[in-house]
Design a protein around this motif. Structure first.
Motif, PDB file in Angstrom:
ATOM      1  N   TYR A  68       0.841  -1.201   0.000  1.00 53.68           N
ATOM      2  CA  TYR A  68       0.000   0.000   0.000  1.00 53.68           C
ATOM      3  C   TYR A  68       0.876   1.252   0.000  1.00 53.68           C
ATOM      4  CZ  TYR A  68      -3.340   3.557   1.387  1.00 53.68           C
ATOM      5  OH  TYR A  68      -4.100   4.699   1.430  1.00 53.68           O
ATOM      6  N   VAL A  69       1.857   1.271   0.906  1.00 51.19           N
ATOM      7  CA  VAL A  69       2.751   2.435   0.992  1.00 51.19           C
ATOM      8  C   VAL A  69       3.547   2.592  -0.299  1.00 51.19           C
ATOM      9  CG1 VAL A  69       4.774   3.370   2.170  1.00 51.19           C
ATOM     10  CG2 VAL A  69       2.921   2.345   3.505  1.00 51.19           C
ATOM     11  N   SER A  70       4.018   1.470  -0.856  1.00 50.07           N
ATOM     12  CA  SER A  70       4.813   1.525  -2.083  1.00 50.07           C
ATOM     13  C   SER A  70       4.007   2.102  -3.243  1.00 50.07           C
ATOM     14  CB  SER A  70       5.323   0.131  -2.437  1.00 50.07           C
ATOM     15  OG  SER A  70       5.961   0.122  -3.688  1.00 50.07           O
ATOM     16  N   VAL A  71       2.788   1.584  -3.444  1.00 52.00           N
ATOM     17  CA  VAL A  71       1.966   2.037  -4.564  1.00 52.00           C
ATOM     18  C   VAL A  71       1.511   3.475  -4.352  1.00 52.00           C
ATOM     19  CG1 VAL A  71      -0.213   1.675  -5.780  1.00 52.00           C
ATOM     20  CG2 VAL A  71       1.245  -0.273  -5.225  1.00 52.00           C
TER      21      VAL A  71
ATOM     22  N   LEU B  79       4.347  10.325  -6.483  1.00 52.75           N
ATOM     23  CA  LEU B  79       5.464  10.815  -7.285  1.00 52.75           C
ATOM     24  C   LEU B  79       5.013  11.137  -8.711  1.00 52.75           C
ATOM     25  CD1 LEU B  79       8.375   8.467  -6.155  1.00 52.75           C
ATOM     26  CD2 LEU B  79       8.197  10.929  -5.766  1.00 52.75           C
ATOM     27  N   LEU B  80       4.155  10.266  -9.272  1.00 50.16           N
ATOM     28  CA  LEU B  80       3.640  10.519 -10.618  1.00 50.16           C
ATOM     29  C   LEU B  80       2.779  11.763 -10.657  1.00 50.16           C
ATOM     30  CD1 LEU B  80       2.707   6.927 -11.859  1.00 50.16           C
ATOM     31  CD2 LEU B  80       4.507   8.405 -12.747  1.00 50.16           C
TER      32      LEU B  80
ATOM     33  N   ALA C  51      -1.514   1.789 -14.693  1.00 53.14           N
ATOM     34  CA  ALA C  51      -0.588   0.657 -14.796  1.00 53.14           C
ATOM     35  C   ALA C  51      -0.129   0.169 -13.430  1.00 53.14           C
ATOM     36  CB  ALA C  51       0.623   1.046 -15.641  1.00 53.14           C
ATOM     37  N   ILE C  52       0.076   1.097 -12.472  1.00 53.65           N
ATOM     38  CA  ILE C  52       0.565   0.658 -11.164  1.00 53.65           C
ATOM     39  C   ILE C  52      -0.570   0.282 -10.228  1.00 53.65           C
ATOM     40  CG2 ILE C  52       2.655   2.049 -11.348  1.00 53.65           C
ATOM     41  CD1 ILE C  52       1.389   4.084  -9.503  1.00 53.65           C
ATOM     42  N   GLY C  53      -1.827   0.557 -10.632  1.00 56.26           N
ATOM     43  CA  GLY C  53      -2.958   0.140  -9.814  1.00 56.26           C
ATOM     44  C   GLY C  53      -3.185   1.054  -8.625  1.00 56.26           C
TER      45      GLY C  53
ATOM     46  N   SER D  94      -1.521  -8.582  -2.117  1.00 59.27           N
ATOM     47  CA  SER D  94      -0.316  -9.028  -1.411  1.00 59.27           C
ATOM     48  C   SER D  94      -0.683  -9.777  -0.136  1.00 59.27           C
ATOM     49  CB  SER D  94       0.569  -7.824  -1.068  1.00 59.27           C
ATOM     50  OG  SER D  94       1.104  -7.268  -2.237  1.00 59.27           O
ATOM     51  N   PHE D  95      -1.677  -9.282   0.577  1.00 62.93           N
ATOM     52  CA  PHE D  95      -2.136  -9.962   1.791  1.00 62.93           C
ATOM     53  C   PHE D  95      -2.602 -11.384   1.456  1.00 62.93           C
ATOM     54  CE2 PHE D  95      -5.295 -11.342   4.810  1.00 62.93           C
ATOM     55  CZ  PHE D  95      -4.812 -10.919   6.045  1.00 62.93           C
ATOM     56  N   CYS D  96      -3.410 -11.496   0.409  1.00 67.31           N
ATOM     57  CA  CYS D  96      -3.969 -12.810   0.052  1.00 67.31           C
ATOM     58  C   CYS D  96      -2.891 -13.758  -0.454  1.00 67.31           C
ATOM     59  CB  CYS D  96      -5.059 -12.632  -1.004  1.00 67.31           C
ATOM     60  SG  CYS D  96      -6.525 -11.772  -0.408  1.00 67.31           S
TER      61      CYS D  96
END
Length: 383
Positions: A201-204, A210-211, A291-293, A302-304
């Motif tokens: 979550y933090v990464s996306v 940034l975008l 694209a990055i969702g 990721s959790f699943c």
């Protein structure tokens, strides 16, 4: 290779064909028929250029089929069944038609026996080599489409498998009760899955922010018609976006010239002339964001993924097993899962699936084995 290209004449044989030759040629004939059917089935599930390429491959296999039919003559006999792996590939192509099938077809083309068979023409052998590259190219398109999500899935599942197996084995080796191991495994599952979800979550979110910070403001378009044509500050925008000075100046002059010819003011919703340029767009871009969702979508997946892998080492304890029996069952379950994910990675990458599967198994068991040995040492020191 063009469908109109003719095969050179088949090599002449000074002696009559032996029964072994007849059997081999008939098998080749059956395999070529089966491979052509695979490509036609794959083509039926696609449109456009990919469909045309697959149909061209089917035509090439039909030319190879004609070569063996000519050699056999009246000894062709009733149609035989293709090799088991080719028929299995056809089964998958009819029902799925995915990148997995293309990856399998790529490996099948790489196994062609025509290079060493004196009864196959050099053109046929060359065809098979080129077919492998054609299928590789088609498979690469599919690999690119699922590369991000597939990487996340494999990483999440394997992380769950290895980390929770290592935790369960390490704790189990100390000799604590089975209930303690069970709750430790569940805690490890939740902690790891939540950590993976939060990290994604933090990464996306950070990537999207940034975008957004780099995306031109839509309101900037409303002032373009008021810019000084002589100073042309718009040139600086395009130079900052990566254009060379002369190219930026020419592009900016063109944009402003078009604006001055317009009959009405530039609205916020209207596209700016020249905004289709890869460097000169002032419209907010959304493709990269798509694209990055989304952060929540990445966190949930990721959790699943992590949880689906981490649950396997815990299953024996959930069903009441304990001691060495539970450890062995957990290791077997995780080992099978590691083999499966490794084989899938191998298939998609076009490499040998068995080697990839064994590599995955070795890495996972090596990590879990270290914690198990540490647990044994720690348990012994406590005892």
């Amino acid at each position: 290779m063009s469908a109109a290209q003719e095969l050179p004449e088949s090599p002449s044989t000074e002696s009559p064909a032996t029964p072994a030759d007849i059997r081999r040629w008939r098998q080749y004939l059956a395999d070529e028929r089966a491979e052509a059917a695979v490509y036609r089935d794959l083509a039926s599930r696609r449109v456009g250029e990919e469909r045309e390429i697959l149909l061209a491959l089917a035509e090439a296999e039909a030319r190879h089929e004609a070569h063996w039919r000519d050699l056999l003559g009246d000894q062709a006999g009733p149609p035989k069944r293709g090799a088991v792996r080719t028929r299995f590939l056809g089964f998958l192509a009819r029902r799925f038609g995915s990148v997995f099938v293309l990856a399998l077809a790529q490996r099948a083309e790489a196994r062609s026996p025509y290079d060493s068979d004196v009864d196959a023409t050099k053109t046929m052998a060359a065809d098979e080599r080129i077919h492998e590259e054609v299928v590789r190219g088609l498979a690469a398109r599919g690999r690119q489409r699922l590369a991000g999500s597939f990487r996340a899935a494999v990483f999440g599942i394997n992380d769950g498998l290895v980390s929770n197996l290592a935790l369960v084995l390490g704790i189990g080796a100390t000799g604590v009760p089975a209930a303690t191991i069970l709750f430790t495994g569940i805690a490890g599952l939740l902690a790891g899955a939540l950590s993976m979800g939060a990290g994604e979550y933090v990464s996306v979110r950070s990537q999207r922010e940034l975008l957004e910070a780099s995306t031109p403001q839509a309101t900037a378009r409303t002032v373009l018609s008021h810019l000084d044509l002589a100073a042309n500050e718009l040139t600086l925008v395009y130079r900052a976006q990566g254009m060379a000075a002369e190219e930026a100046e020419a592009h900016a002059h063109e944009v402003l010239r078009t604006l001055t010819m317009a009959t009405g003011p530039v609205s916020v919703a209207a596209p700016v002339p020249g905004s289709d340029s890869p460097h000169g767009a002032l419209d907010p871009a959304t493709d990269e964001h798509e694209a990055i969702g989304t952060g929540w979508g990445a966190a949930t997946s990721s959790f699943c993924f992590f949880a689906s892998g981490a649950i396997l080492p815990v299953l024996p304890y959930l069903f009441g097993l304990e001691g060495l029996t539970a450890i062995v069952v957990a290791s077997v379950l995780v080992g099978l899962a590691l083999l499966a994910t490794g084989a899938i990675v191998g298939l998609l990458s076009g490499g040998p699936p068995l080697r990839r599967a064994l590599r995955q198994l070795l890495i996972g068991f090596a990590a879990a084995g270290v914690t198990y040995v540490l647990g044994l040492l720690f348990g012994t020191s406590l005892g």
